[in-house]
Scaffold this motif. Structure first.
Motif, PDB file in Angstrom:
ATOM      1  N   CYS A 120       0.678  -1.245   0.090  1.00 17.87           N
ATOM      2  CA  CYS A 120       0.250  -0.019   0.136  1.00 17.87           C
ATOM      3  C   CYS A 120       0.788   1.321  -0.163  1.00 17.87           C
ATOM      4  N   VAL A 170      -7.768   0.142   3.523  1.00 15.17           N
ATOM      5  CA  VAL A 170      -6.920   0.462   2.518  1.00 15.17           C
ATOM      6  C   VAL A 170      -7.086   1.753   1.748  1.00 15.17           C
ATOM      7  N   LEU A 230      -5.902   4.205  -1.263  1.00 15.64           N
ATOM      8  CA  LEU A 230      -5.122   4.271  -2.177  1.00 15.64           C
ATOM      9  C   LEU A 230      -5.533   5.505  -2.958  1.00 15.64           C
TER      10      LEU A 230
END
Length: 391
Positions: A363, A384, A386
């Protein structure tokens, strides 16, 4: 509490140098002025009133009787008063004042330069200690030092703090790494030695047990190699346009037999395309690790909810399980290598202790983050993020 303001190094030096120089000139000039003022007042005070009035008039208009003006000056102030010789009282007074003022300039100059010297000395001492491997050393801050030195000291202390943390983590990682690698290696060697000694028959079952340990050892070395590349900033990414929803569905199908065996349902929402520019293989690793993590440690929750959110700055994928969760004090070190909670993250559950470290490293390589939190209703949530990139 109001934060103390510090001057820049250039201003700090200029202020002190100019203060000493101008202050010294003003002090000498003031002393000379006081000397003349006191002398004149003294002489004028002791003049007879008639002579004082006559001198006052001649002082305003010396041309009326220049000879008489000089006569009064020579009688009252002395013939040497207008003597241009270097040995005159004026020059002697200037010399005496310079001799007296020089020690004050030296003392105040050294006193003014003390914060600069002290701060540099603290930094030099601390740097020497760090060079000897004493990473817990911190440089003391001198309050009246220039801004640049204060910032340098703060950055130095932050650097030593990072070095101390890296050194501590490296030592702990080496110990854990040696233990993790030794376990499958010892098991494989023991099993082979047993077959050599005739304790076990060299049958397929025994060989498969050895192969399983060697495969585990190979996986550990591959994972450690990936983390080493990530730490060095050398983790290469082969980016292409991908659909995050499709990739998550693909991983869920791949893990469906394990999910059914654990009695867990994997739910992915919403089911609409979510395009992103990233490395499909590495992101698939992240999603697999997080899903396997839930299957391994949160199966009793019976459900894993995966939600994709499109934010202003990028994409957020939330993995929410409904299992026992982890202790609150475990969260800060959850993504460190070989870290397992004592109860729910036990070694016998099958994890190497590197999965979450690898997921976070991937990540970070994408410019994103991986964080953990504990929802109020229980379970564990791994998020997560992004960042948005141009296609």
């Amino acid at each position: 509490m109001k934060q103390q303001q510090h001057q820049s190094l250039w201003r700090w030096i200029c202020v002190r140098v100019l203060t000493l120089a101008i202050g010294s000139v003003i002090l000498i000039a003031l002393c000379m002025w006081l000397r003349f003022v006191i002398q004149n007042l003294w002489i004028l005070h002791h003049m007879p009133p008639a002579l004082r009035e006559e001198f006052a008039l001649l002082r305003q208009q010396p041309a009326l009787n220049l000879a008489r003006f000089h006569q009064i000056v020579d009688e009252r102030w002395g013939i040497s008063y207008s003597d241009p010789s270097i040995a005159s009282s004026d020059w002697i007074t200037v010399g005496v004042l310079v001799v007296i003022v020089i020690p004050f300039i030296v003392v105040f100059g050294l006193r003014s330069a003390r914060p600069l010297s002290a701060q540099v000395s603290r930094l030099a001492t601390a740097a020497g200690a760090v060079a000897r491997g004493e990473f817990s050393t911190r440089a003391e801050q001198i309050q009246k030092a220039p801004t640049e030195l204060i910032q340098l000291t703060e950055n130095f202390n932050a650097m030593t703090g990072q070095l101390e943390r890296y050194d501590r983590e490296l030592r702990a990682s080496h110990v854990a790494m040696a233990h993790e690698l030794r376990s499958p290696l010892t098991a494989a060697i023991g099993r082979l030695q047993g077959m050599i000694d005739g304790v076990f028959e060299p049958e397929p079952q025994q060989l498969n047990m050895v192969m399983k340990q060697l495969q585990h050892l190979s996986r550990l070395t591959d994972e450690l190699h990936l983390l080493s590349l990530a730490d060095a900033g050398q983790l290469s990414l082969n980016k292409s346009t991908l659909d995050l929803t499709e990739l998550l569905q693909e991983r869920a199908v791949w893990l469906k037999p394990q999910a059914e065996a654990a009695g867990m349902a994997i739910e992915i929402l919403p089911l609409r395309p979510c395009l992103y520019l990233g490395d499909p293989f590495r992101l698939a690793q992240v999603f697999t690790i997080l899903m396997e993590n839930a299957l391994r440690y949160a199966a009793e929750g019976k459900r894993l909810k995966v939600e994709i959110r499109t934010l202003l700055g990028g994409q957020e994928i939330i993995f929410r399980d409904f299992g026992p969760g982890v202790p609150g004090d475990f969260l800060p070190g959850m993504f460190e290598r070989f870290t397992r909670a004592e109860s729910s993250r036990a070694r016998h559950s099958g994890g190497s202790g590197l999965g979450l470290s690898i997921a976070r490293a991937i990540c970070v390589a994408h410019g994103g983050t991986l964080r953990a939190s504990l929802p109020e209703s229980g379970g564990l949530q791994l998020t997560v993020f992004l960042p948005a990139v141009e296609f």
